[in-house]
Enzyme design. Structure first.
Site, PDB file in Angstrom:
ATOM      1  N   LYS A   4      -3.748   0.711  15.055  1.00  0.00           N
ATOM      2  CA  LYS A   4      -3.737   1.659  13.940  1.00  0.00           C
ATOM      3  C   LYS A   4      -4.435   2.954  14.328  1.00  0.00           C
ATOM      4  O   LYS A   4      -5.278   2.987  15.227  1.00  0.00           O
ATOM      5  CB  LYS A   4      -4.419   1.039  12.722  1.00  0.00           C
ATOM      6  CG  LYS A   4      -5.874   0.638  12.927  1.00  0.00           C
ATOM      7  CD  LYS A   4      -6.381  -0.123  11.720  1.00  0.00           C
ATOM      8  CE  LYS A   4      -7.791  -0.663  11.978  1.00  0.00           C
ATOM      9  NZ  LYS A   4      -8.271  -1.480  10.842  1.00  0.00           N
TER      10      LYS A   4
ATOM     11  N   ARG B  98       0.864  -1.197   0.000  1.00  0.00           N
ATOM     12  CA  ARG B  98       0.000   0.000   0.000  1.00  0.00           C
ATOM     13  C   ARG B  98       0.893   1.236   0.000  1.00  0.00           C
ATOM     14  O   ARG B  98       1.762   1.386   0.861  1.00  0.00           O
ATOM     15  CB  ARG B  98      -0.893  -0.014   1.239  1.00  0.00           C
ATOM     16  CG  ARG B  98      -1.895   1.122   1.333  1.00  0.00           C
ATOM     17  CD  ARG B  98      -2.719   0.979   2.606  1.00  0.00           C
ATOM     18  NE  ARG B  98      -3.521  -0.230   2.596  1.00  0.00           N
ATOM     19  CZ  ARG B  98      -3.895  -0.884   3.700  1.00  0.00           C
ATOM     20  NH1 ARG B  98      -3.517  -0.464   4.883  1.00  0.00           N
ATOM     21  NH2 ARG B  98      -4.645  -1.967   3.607  1.00  0.00           N
TER      22      ARG B  98
ATOM     23  N   LYS C 219      -6.143   6.624  12.478  1.00  0.00           N
ATOM     24  CA  LYS C 219      -6.598   7.182  11.209  1.00  0.00           C
ATOM     25  C   LYS C 219      -7.069   8.619  11.383  1.00  0.00           C
ATOM     26  O   LYS C 219      -7.771   8.939  12.346  1.00  0.00           O
ATOM     27  CB  LYS C 219      -7.724   6.311  10.630  1.00  0.00           C
ATOM     28  CG  LYS C 219      -7.283   4.883  10.313  1.00  0.00           C
ATOM     29  CD  LYS C 219      -8.405   4.051   9.749  1.00  0.00           C
ATOM     30  CE  LYS C 219      -7.915   2.651   9.370  1.00  0.00           C
ATOM     31  NZ  LYS C 219      -8.997   1.819   8.800  1.00  0.00           N
TER      32      LYS C 219
ATOM     33  N   CYS D 265     -15.788  -9.212   6.202  1.00  0.00           N
ATOM     34  CA  CYS D 265     -15.702  -9.484   7.635  1.00  0.00           C
ATOM     35  C   CYS D 265     -16.079  -8.208   8.377  1.00  0.00           C
ATOM     36  O   CYS D 265     -16.265  -7.160   7.756  1.00  0.00           O
ATOM     37  CB  CYS D 265     -14.286  -9.947   8.004  1.00  0.00           C
ATOM     38  SG  CYS D 265     -13.082  -8.605   8.160  1.00  0.00           S
TER      39      CYS D 265
ATOM     40  N   CYS E  51      -7.612 -11.588   1.132  1.00  0.00           N
ATOM     41  CA  CYS E  51      -7.610 -11.122   2.510  1.00  0.00           C
ATOM     42  C   CYS E  51      -7.704 -12.295   3.472  1.00  0.00           C
ATOM     43  O   CYS E  51      -8.610 -13.134   3.363  1.00  0.00           O
ATOM     44  CB  CYS E  51      -8.761 -10.151   2.767  1.00  0.00           C
ATOM     45  SG  CYS E  51      -8.806  -9.561   4.472  1.00  0.00           S
TER      46      CYS E  51
ATOM     47  N   CYS F 171     -14.814  -3.940   0.100  1.00  0.00           N
ATOM     48  CA  CYS F 171     -13.413  -4.233   0.402  1.00  0.00           C
ATOM     49  C   CYS F 171     -12.927  -5.353  -0.511  1.00  0.00           C
ATOM     50  O   CYS F 171     -13.704  -5.982  -1.234  1.00  0.00           O
ATOM     51  CB  CYS F 171     -13.253  -4.624   1.867  1.00  0.00           C
ATOM     52  SG  CYS F 171     -13.944  -6.245   2.276  1.00  0.00           S
TER      53      CYS F 171
ATOM     54  N   CYS G  31     -13.224  -2.391   6.837  1.00  0.00           N
ATOM     55  CA  CYS G  31     -12.374  -1.632   5.916  1.00  0.00           C
ATOM     56  C   CYS G  31     -13.183  -0.830   4.905  1.00  0.00           C
ATOM     57  O   CYS G  31     -12.738   0.225   4.458  1.00  0.00           O
ATOM     58  CB  CYS G  31     -11.416  -2.576   5.187  1.00  0.00           C
ATOM     59  SG  CYS G  31     -10.205  -3.357   6.284  1.00  0.00           S
TER      60      CYS G  31
ATOM     61  N   ARG H 165      -1.882   6.319   9.813  1.00  0.00           N
ATOM     62  CA  ARG H 165      -1.889   5.840   8.431  1.00  0.00           C
ATOM     63  C   ARG H 165      -2.168   6.986   7.453  1.00  0.00           C
ATOM     64  O   ARG H 165      -2.133   8.151   7.826  1.00  0.00           O
ATOM     65  CB  ARG H 165      -2.894   4.705   8.296  1.00  0.00           C
ATOM     66  CG  ARG H 165      -2.523   3.502   9.187  1.00  0.00           C
ATOM     67  CD  ARG H 165      -3.333   2.286   8.866  1.00  0.00           C
ATOM     68  NE  ARG H 165      -2.933   1.139   9.672  1.00  0.00           N
ATOM     69  CZ  ARG H 165      -3.463  -0.079   9.534  1.00  0.00           C
ATOM     70  NH1 ARG H 165      -4.398  -0.303   8.620  1.00  0.00           N
ATOM     71  NH2 ARG H 165      -3.059  -1.077  10.295  1.00  0.00           N
TER      72      ARG H 165
END
Length: 574
Positions: free
Chosen positions: A217, A84, A219, A483, A444, A438, A487, A153
């Site tokens: 993470k 990414r 954001k 899931c 994934c 996603c 995302c 991120r």
């Protein structure tokens, strides 16, 4: 400002999780990545390194479609890596688009993925090609540092300058935030670019993050009303740009958003950010840094499923969080200023900015740039790039904006797009325009069900229902993930579908169209037939009984078909 430190929350002592121990022992994210890359006996890297390589912008994956077949043949899974790239505000030059296109052809699976965080993703890169691919990204003056991992991120921002006078200034600030919060370790340059930046007399240090970085993470997103096209309330920090007399004066700060949850663990949940106050633009960066440091010091380092800022905020309380933040800053936040969002989707078509340049919003289905027999999208955008008359701006909804186009160059771009039938957003239903999915299967590791490969077909079947009810041109937010990690921000869809098992989804309904209200679980473990069976009578009822300009999610709440879920709160100190 509260000057009494005794009344403030105090950090807890956590028994570190396994990942925390891996980070601590990693020597600032080096681990044994070098050794893993040089191991030619496997296509994988060492288990601990799969955690560390995320900080370098990559995830180890495998082709799950082939797992059973390869296991029967006594072969290891077909491992590959997703990379990414970090693209603050989603703005890339013509040269960078061409470079990423070339890398996808040379080392990836011949496609580009435009993500919901305005970043590029390359898929299918095998281990032996990782270094060359990373080098190619850096040669294009991009990088993948901190695109994944327990750090801040990619910083998002509204990228279409045709929508507001201040979009360019916001993009610059997104880049400033991103650079300020980048990890300072030189491990990335050593491993991927063969640059030894640390001498024997020097040592790595992380003045903001510390040796173990953040607990999870982090954001950050910026949006300018009335366009919430970055879903600011789904972020740890959301910055709502406040404009007065055509000038940016500062930001309402929203804190504590996050989409992920885990099945069977009610203590995990999606959450929208609370608006905690207004900050003048010259002070905004210092406030962002202090919020990150509070999460560093107070976040849960024992249980990663409860390690995001949203859980920290709920654990210590919003008012206590504000008091702690103001104590560390040395000044008070101002009361939040009035604002209004009206949508959280992309704006398609040509828009003229105040400087006379043009911006073209394009629909890219689920952000997948590829060529098919029906649509040569990748080739079309490559030819547009080779004109060198625009830049490329990735959106938070997996779309694309061709930016800074002179009036004289509009026709050249339109001719290419028309030749390949790309960008014909006028012919796309209001449902498909706003659909997000996603990646999910087949790559994934966390996906229970399909998303990107399946949602286009499901949308086609829902479109038949819409056509029967004269709703084809109406806008709907539909989002699907494989899931519950969120995302694709499924819990902000008026129609949200979250994978439970192959071919089975939980159906969520009733989110706000502007991203300010979560949706509600309606039914669980539905097949395609059952999903369509649930939606058809609701859409029929909506067509007949809706009020003027009433959105589908609002209709479902008004008719008490679903209970309203959490809406954005504006916290006032009391």
């Amino acid at each position: 400002m509260n000057k009494d430190q005794n009344n403030l929350p105090q950090p807890e002592s956590w028994t570190p999780s396994e990942v925390e121990t891996i980070k601590l022992k990693s020597n600032y994210l080096r681990g044994s990545i070098e050794e893993s890359l040089n191991d030619e006996l496997t296509g994988a890297i060492a288990a601990d390194d799969t955690q560390l390589i995320k900080f370098h912008g990559s995830y180890q994956q495998s082709d799950r479609d082939l797992d059973d077949e390869r296991k029967q043949s006594k072969l290891e899974p077909l491992y590959s890596f997703m990379i990414r790239a970090r693209v603050p505000a989603g703005i890339a030059s013509t040269e960078q688009w061409i470079a990423m296109d070339n890398l996808a052809n040379s080392y990836g699976n011949n496609t580009l993925k435009l993500t919901t965080r305005q970043a590029f993703q390359l898929h299918g890169v095998v281990k032996k090609n990782l270094r060359q691919t990373m080098k190619g990204i850096n040669d294009a003056l991009l990088d993948s540092i901190a695109a994944c991992g327990d750090v801040n991120r990619n910083v998002m921002s509204t990228s279409n300058e045709g929508l507001s006078l201040v979009v360019g200034e916001l993009a610059d600030f997104a880049n400033t935030i991103s650079e300020h919060l980048l990890p300072k370790t030189t491990a990335y340059h050593e491993i991927w670019l063969n640059k030894k930046l640390i001498t024997e007399e020097q040592q790595d240090e992380e003045p903001i993050y510390g040796k173990t970085y953040l607990p999870r993470k982090f954001k950050i997103a910026i949006a300018v009303p009335p366009y919430n096209d970055t879903d600011v309330f789904a972020n740890d920090i959301g910055l709502i740009a406040i404009v007065e007399n055509s000038k940016l004066i500062g930001y309402n700060f929203a804190v504590g958003g996050g989409m992920g949850k885990t099945y069977g663990m009610p203590e995990t949940y999606p959450r929208l950010a609370d608006v905690i106050g207004f900050v003048r633009k010259e002070k905004a960066l210092s406030v962002i840094e202090e919020i990150v440091k509070i999460q560093r010091d107070f976040g849960n380092r024992n249980n990663r499923k409860q390690a995001r800022l949203k859980y920290t905020l709920d654990r210590i309380g919003s008012e206590s969080f504000i008091k702690l933040l103001e104590f560390r800053l040395g000044f008070d936040l101002e009361p939040a200023k009035d604002y209004k969002f009206t949508s959280n989707g992309d704006v398609f078509g040509w828009k003229k900015a105040a400087n006379g340049l043009w911006f073209l919003g394009l629909f890219i289905e689920h952000g997948r740039v590829k060529d098919t027999d029906e649509l040569k999208l990748k080739q079309a955008l490559r030819e547009v790039a080779e004109l060198k008359v625009c830049d490329f701006r990735l959106t938070g909804n997996q779309g694309l904006v061709l930016g800074k186009v002179a009036t004289a160059d509009k026709r050249k771009i339109q001719e290419i797009l028309s030749r390949y039938y790309a960008g014909e957003y006028q012919k796309i239903s209001g449902l498909r325009k706003h659909a997000i999915a996603c990646v999910a299967l087949n790559t994934c590791t966390m996906a229970f069900a399909e998303a990107e490969r399946y949602l286009p077909d499901l949308v086609s079947k829902i479109e038949l229902i819409l056509a029967k009810n004269n709703l084809s041109t109406d806008d709907f937010l539909i989002r699907m993930t494989g899931c519950p990690n969120g995302c694709g921000r499924p819990f902000l869809g008026e129609i949200g579908l979250v994978g439970r098992a192959p071919g089975k989804y939980n159906l969520y309904l009733g989110a706000g169209f502007s991203g300010d209200r979560l949706n509600t679980l309606y039914k669980e473990m539905l097949s395609e037939e059952e999903i369509l069976g649930c939606l058809e009578p609701l859409l029929q009822q909506y067509s007949k009984e809706r009020q003027a300009k009433e959105r589908f999610g609002d209709f479902l709440i008004r008719k008490e078909i679903v209970e309203p879920a959490q809406s954005v709160s504006i916290i006032k100190k009391g």
